[in-house]
Design an enzyme around this catalytic site. Sequence first.
Site, PDB file in Angstrom:
ATOM      1  CE1 TYR A 131      -3.968   2.174   0.601  1.00 24.12           C
ATOM      2  CE2 TYR A 131      -2.532   3.300   2.158  1.00 24.12           C
ATOM      3  CZ  TYR A 131      -3.695   3.262   1.402  1.00 24.12           C
ATOM      4  OH  TYR A 131      -4.577   4.310   1.462  1.00 24.12           O
ATOM      5  CB  VAL A 132       3.964   2.131   1.860  1.00 24.10           C
ATOM      6  CG1 VAL A 132       5.032   3.212   1.782  1.00 24.10           C
ATOM      7  CG2 VAL A 132       3.358   2.084   3.272  1.00 24.10           C
TER       8      VAL A 132
END
Length: 262
Positions: free
Chosen positions: A166-167
């Site tokens: 996600y990062v």
Amino acid sequence: MVFRSEGRGCAVLKDRTVMITGASSGIGAATARYVAARGAAVVLMARREDKLKALAGEITAAGGRALACPGDVTSAEDVRGVVAAAVDSFGSLDAAFNNAGWGTAGARLHELSEDVYDRIMDVNVRGTWNCLRQQIPVMLAGNGGGAIVNTSSIAGQFATGAAAPYVAAKHAVIGMTKAAAAEYGEQGIRVNALVVGTTRTELMEGVIEQYPEVEKQAVARTVQRRMAEPLEIARAAAWLLSDDSSFVTGAAVPVDGGCSAV
């Protein structure tokens, strides 16, 4: 692009057609209500047809214009259909809020399955890519440009405790935003990203229910020591979609309660 200014205050969007993804709840739904109340016709995309239709009905009952278009941003064909529906129903596509996203937390990189990685990257990165690829040609063929806002996150600037993919995905959204802004700026299309802080959305509530410690960690990062409400993000999105932000493009705009200040 022809600039238009109606009335007072920011984010006046009269006679604009705005496509919003991830529109069935949270930030997307709040933005749909907010821009519709300011004169925009809203084209709502998400997978949950019942929620989309209920939101469209709510907006229409309040005197606005809304079209529910169920679909999945990971499908190029679905996105193509929604863009076509916007033009068929309202005559143009002037702005877009590419807000659909998905993520998780609590598991370290080596513990995540390939399925979770694929879903995170498909929704956040491929979904944004699919939308830009379909929206930009219509705007180029339209009345002189458009405005696009992509939803990134504070996870697009530093590790937050969210899952590593996600990062990475939210970093990619910012990179794609800057590239698109540079490529199409001379043709009147502005592209910006919102760097969103932790917000009380349906997705976040689910994460907190599973990992209660996330709420305390998220609030501790902010200067204001609280989460955002979806409407607070919607107001920023609407400003970027409007001519009130006419000299802003290629920007990653923080709406994060001060996370980026410390």
